[in-house]
Scaffold this motif. Structure first.
Motif, PDB file in Angstrom:
ATOM      1  N   ASP A   1       0.933  -1.039  -0.166  1.00 22.08           N
ATOM      2  CA  ASP A   1      -0.026   0.052  -0.038  1.00 22.08           C
ATOM      3  C   ASP A   1       0.874   1.140  -0.203  1.00 22.08           C
ATOM      4  O   ASP A   1       1.009   1.924   0.986  1.00 22.08           O
ATOM      5  CB  ASP A   1      -0.749  -0.033   1.134  1.00 22.08           C
TER       6      ASP A   1
ATOM      7  N   SER B   1     -10.875  14.425  -3.821  1.00 21.87           N
ATOM      8  CA  SER B   1     -10.148  13.169  -2.967  1.00 21.87           C
ATOM      9  C   SER B   1      -8.912  12.830  -3.862  1.00 21.87           C
ATOM     10  O   SER B   1      -8.542  13.643  -4.931  1.00 21.87           O
ATOM     11  CB  SER B   1     -10.823  12.040  -3.095  1.00 21.87           C
TER      12      SER B   1
ATOM     13  N   CYS C   1      -5.052   8.932  -7.719  1.00 25.52           N
ATOM     14  CA  CYS C   1      -4.109   7.901  -7.704  1.00 25.52           C
ATOM     15  C   CYS C   1      -3.844   7.381  -9.108  1.00 25.52           C
ATOM     16  O   CYS C   1      -2.616   7.239  -9.448  1.00 25.52           O
ATOM     17  CB  CYS C   1      -4.599   6.580  -6.932  1.00 25.52           C
TER      18      CYS C   1
ATOM     19  N   SER D   1      -9.238   7.221 -10.567  1.00 23.20           N
ATOM     20  CA  SER D   1      -9.114   6.395  -9.166  1.00 23.20           C
ATOM     21  C   SER D   1      -8.729   7.272  -8.253  1.00 23.20           C
ATOM     22  O   SER D   1      -7.774   8.086  -8.307  1.00 23.20           O
ATOM     23  CB  SER D   1      -8.705   5.073  -9.271  1.00 23.20           C
TER      24      SER D   1
ATOM     25  N   GLY E   1      -8.483   8.012  -3.709  1.00 28.07           N
ATOM     26  CA  GLY E   1      -8.311   7.715  -2.472  1.00 28.07           C
ATOM     27  C   GLY E   1      -9.465   8.169  -1.486  1.00 28.07           C
ATOM     28  O   GLY E   1     -10.677   8.345  -1.596  1.00 28.07           O
TER      29      GLY E   1
ATOM     30  N   ASN F   1     -13.011   6.193  -2.052  1.00 29.30           N
ATOM     31  CA  ASN F   1     -12.117   5.109  -2.610  1.00 29.30           C
ATOM     32  C   ASN F   1     -12.857   4.645  -3.958  1.00 29.30           C
ATOM     33  O   ASN F   1     -13.013   3.662  -4.325  1.00 29.30           O
ATOM     34  CB  ASN F   1     -11.882   3.896  -1.953  1.00 29.30           C
TER      35      ASN F   1
ATOM     36  N   THR G   1     -18.004   2.266  -7.119  1.00 32.35           N
ATOM     37  CA  THR G   1     -17.528   2.027  -5.654  1.00 32.35           C
ATOM     38  C   THR G   1     -17.582   0.552  -5.555  1.00 32.35           C
ATOM     39  O   THR G   1     -18.259  -0.141  -6.098  1.00 32.35           O
ATOM     40  CB  THR G   1     -18.214   2.755  -4.604  1.00 32.35           C
TER      41      THR G   1
ATOM     42  N   HIS H   1     -14.353  -0.817  -3.612  1.00 30.05           N
ATOM     43  CA  HIS H   1     -12.827  -0.931  -2.959  1.00 30.05           C
ATOM     44  C   HIS H   1     -13.240  -0.338  -1.631  1.00 30.05           C
ATOM     45  O   HIS H   1     -13.778   0.758  -1.430  1.00 30.05           O
ATOM     46  CB  HIS H   1     -11.785  -0.203  -3.449  1.00 30.05           C
TER      47      HIS H   1
ATOM     48  N   SER I   1     -10.311   0.719   0.429  1.00 28.97           N
ATOM     49  CA  SER I   1      -9.402   1.421   0.564  1.00 28.97           C
ATOM     50  C   SER I   1      -8.921   2.245  -0.550  1.00 28.97           C
ATOM     51  O   SER I   1      -9.494   1.862  -1.543  1.00 28.97           O
ATOM     52  CB  SER I   1      -8.289   0.464   1.033  1.00 28.97           C
ATOM     53  N   ARG I   2      -7.774   3.067  -0.704  1.00 26.34           N
ATOM     54  CA  ARG I   2      -7.553   3.857  -1.988  1.00 26.34           C
ATOM     55  C   ARG I   2      -7.251   2.727  -3.043  1.00 26.34           C
ATOM     56  O   ARG I   2      -6.477   2.080  -3.168  1.00 26.34           O
ATOM     57  CB  ARG I   2      -6.438   4.929  -1.709  1.00 26.34           C
ATOM     58  N   VAL I   3      -7.514   3.373  -4.195  1.00 25.45           N
ATOM     59  CA  VAL I   3      -7.543   2.554  -5.441  1.00 25.45           C
ATOM     60  C   VAL I   3      -6.216   3.104  -5.991  1.00 25.45           C
ATOM     61  O   VAL I   3      -6.343   3.971  -6.818  1.00 25.45           O
ATOM     62  CB  VAL I   3      -8.836   2.853  -6.264  1.00 25.45           C
TER      63      VAL I   3
ATOM     64  N   ALA J   1      -6.062  -1.986  -5.036  1.00 29.49           N
ATOM     65  CA  ALA J   1      -6.128  -1.181  -3.761  1.00 29.49           C
ATOM     66  C   ALA J   1      -5.452  -1.689  -2.569  1.00 29.49           C
ATOM     67  O   ALA J   1      -5.085  -2.872  -2.558  1.00 29.49           O
ATOM     68  CB  ALA J   1      -7.365  -1.011  -3.576  1.00 29.49           C
TER      69      ALA J   1
END
Length: 454
Positions: A137, A357, A360, A374, A376, A380, A397, A399, A401-403, A419
């Motif tokens: 991560d 947000s 990523c 994508s 976080g 996420n 949606t 995930h 956690s952050r993608v 993710a």
């Protein structure tokens, strides 16, 4: 609101409703099904109606009183006066057919009717989810890539796995030792067979996926981990935590052919343009550099073409537009949260959109003018944008956690995301391309075949 409407609405809410069941309206009893006929007076003959209700019905009620000669005279008189009608109350005749001012064949050519394009259905959930245990991560790494041979590579800890999308099979390519691992980046070569693997100890390994054989190791270029990779034909470009960007010619023994120095911190994003003429790099120093191969130098560090300083956080997400060769999209980290669009010929920022947000990763749709991002914290999510209006078309949606990573299938339809929740998901977000639709026209970069302008 009055009391009656409140009671009626509460009664409706109290009724149980089964999902996906056809709804029927409550039918009133027969006494309530009353209607009032309002005749069309302009279509009625009241004189004839009066005659039939009074004198005209006498002969029908007492046929024996009327002589045959009188009956024959009555029929002739009725025919002459148009009184042989059986209906007293009649509806008005249908209106005449409208006269067309223009013949149909001419009107269709003057104002052709365009059929509305059906809106594409975008599934809101992933079509497949795979476990990805030990996925690191780390926002600054690049651990997922989908090759042209339809094989997806993902780095989980010290191991690189290959997942064949054509049959769903999984194989292990390599597991590195703890002294040189974990794996910090993966990137397929243009042929879809050879793959580059960046390592935590600054080395880069080249592997043949068909034979599971290591071809060579690139050493001596970086002083720390290699978190970003990008192929340009036989040139493998590597970006390290030391801020350096190195072009490696994998065909020759002395593989370092160019060095780009411009970042002061880790290089976390690298993307070559479609023509292979320009390279975009993003770093943890919030900078984007555009490098041009026409001004490269093998003797000293090459000067950048543009230095873009508008982002206020690390820039990892980079994506070249497939239908406009000098258009670059970039995404900023958690302190920035924006997607920006750049003209890489002039260095001008064309637009900036606050996504709310951390951005990523970015991917363009190869078949439509759309961009996928994508994100976080906090949702996420994946967000599909219409370009250039940047109107949100969908938010996906799933995930938790952050993608961190995204990769696109060779046909451009499916997107794989990995993710921090240690899952790998597949989304049919870009749909199926139309078979008869021509490929979008690209605007070629001027002088793309010229190595240096004197």
């Amino acid at each position: 609101m009055d009391a009656g409407s409140l009671n009626s609405s509460s009664n409706l809410k109290g009724q149980s409703r089964s999902p996906l069941q056809e709804q029927f309206l409550h039918r009133r009893n027969s006494k309530e099904n009353l209607d009032r006929f309002i005749p069309n007076r302009s279509a009625m003959d009241f004189d004839y109606a009066h005659f039939m209700l009074t004198e005209g019905m006498e002969g029908k009620e007492n046929p024996a009183v009327i002589s045959p000669s009188r009956e024959a005279y009555r029929k002739q008189l009725a025919e002459a006066l148009n009184m042989n009608r059986t209906r007293i109350l009649a509806f008005k005749d249908k209106p005449p057919t409208p006269v067309e001012l223009f013949p149909q064949e001419h009107s269709s050519s003057v104002n052709p009717v365009k059929s509305a394009k059906p809106r594409r259905h975008i599934p809101q959930t992933s079509e497949r989810t795979l476990d990805a245990p030990d996925l690191v991560d780390d926002f600054y790494l690049n651990l997922l890539d989908w090759g042209s041979s339809n094989v997806l590579a993902i780095a989980l800890g010290n191991t690189v796995y290959l997942w064949d999308a054509s049959n769903g099979s999984t194989s292990e390519l390599v597991t590195t030792d703890d002294e040189i691992g974990p794996v910090t980046s993966v990137n397929w070569g243009p042929d879809g067979r050879h793959i580059a693997i960046g390592l935590n100890n600054s080395e880069v390994q080249l592997w043949d996926s068909a034979t599971n054989r290591q071809l060579r190791t690139l050493r001596g270029g970086h002083r720390s981990r290699v978190g970003s990779l990008a192929w340009n034909n036989h040139i493998l470009t590597t970006g390290g935590m030391d801020g350096q960007i190195i072009n490696n010619d994998v065909r020759i023994r002395s593989h370092i052919v160019e060095t780009y120095r411009g970042h002061q911190q880790e290089v976390c994003g690298l993307k070559w343009s479609g023509s292979g003429q320009q390279l975009a790099s993003g770093g943890n120093d919030n900078l984007i550099h555009i490098w041009d191969r026409s001004v490269v130098s093998s003797n000293s560090a090459t000067q950048w073409l543009h230095r873009l300083e508008d982002h206020t956080s690390a820039v990892k997400a980079l994506a070249w537009c497939p239908f406009q060769s000098n258009l670059l999209a970039s995404g900023g980290g958690g302190g920035d949260r924006t997607i920006k669009f750049w003209n890489t010929h002039t260095g001008a920022c064309l637009n900036s959109v606050d996504t709310g947000s951390q951005v990523c990763a970015l991917l363009w749709n190869k078949n439509e003018r759309e961009l996928l991002s994508s994100h976080g914290f906090t949702q996420n999510q994946l967000t599909l944008w219409k370009y250039p209006s940047m109107v949100k078309m969908a938010e996906l949606t799933g995930h938790t956690s952050r993608v961190l990573f995204m990769a696109q299938s060779p046909d451009g339809c499916t997107v794989a995301t990995a993710a921090g929740d240690e899952t790998l998901r597949f989304w049919n977000v870009f749909g199926v391309p139309e078979a008869s639709k021509p490929a979008p026209k690209t605007n070629p970069e001027p002088f793309s075949q010229v190595n240096r302008i004197r």
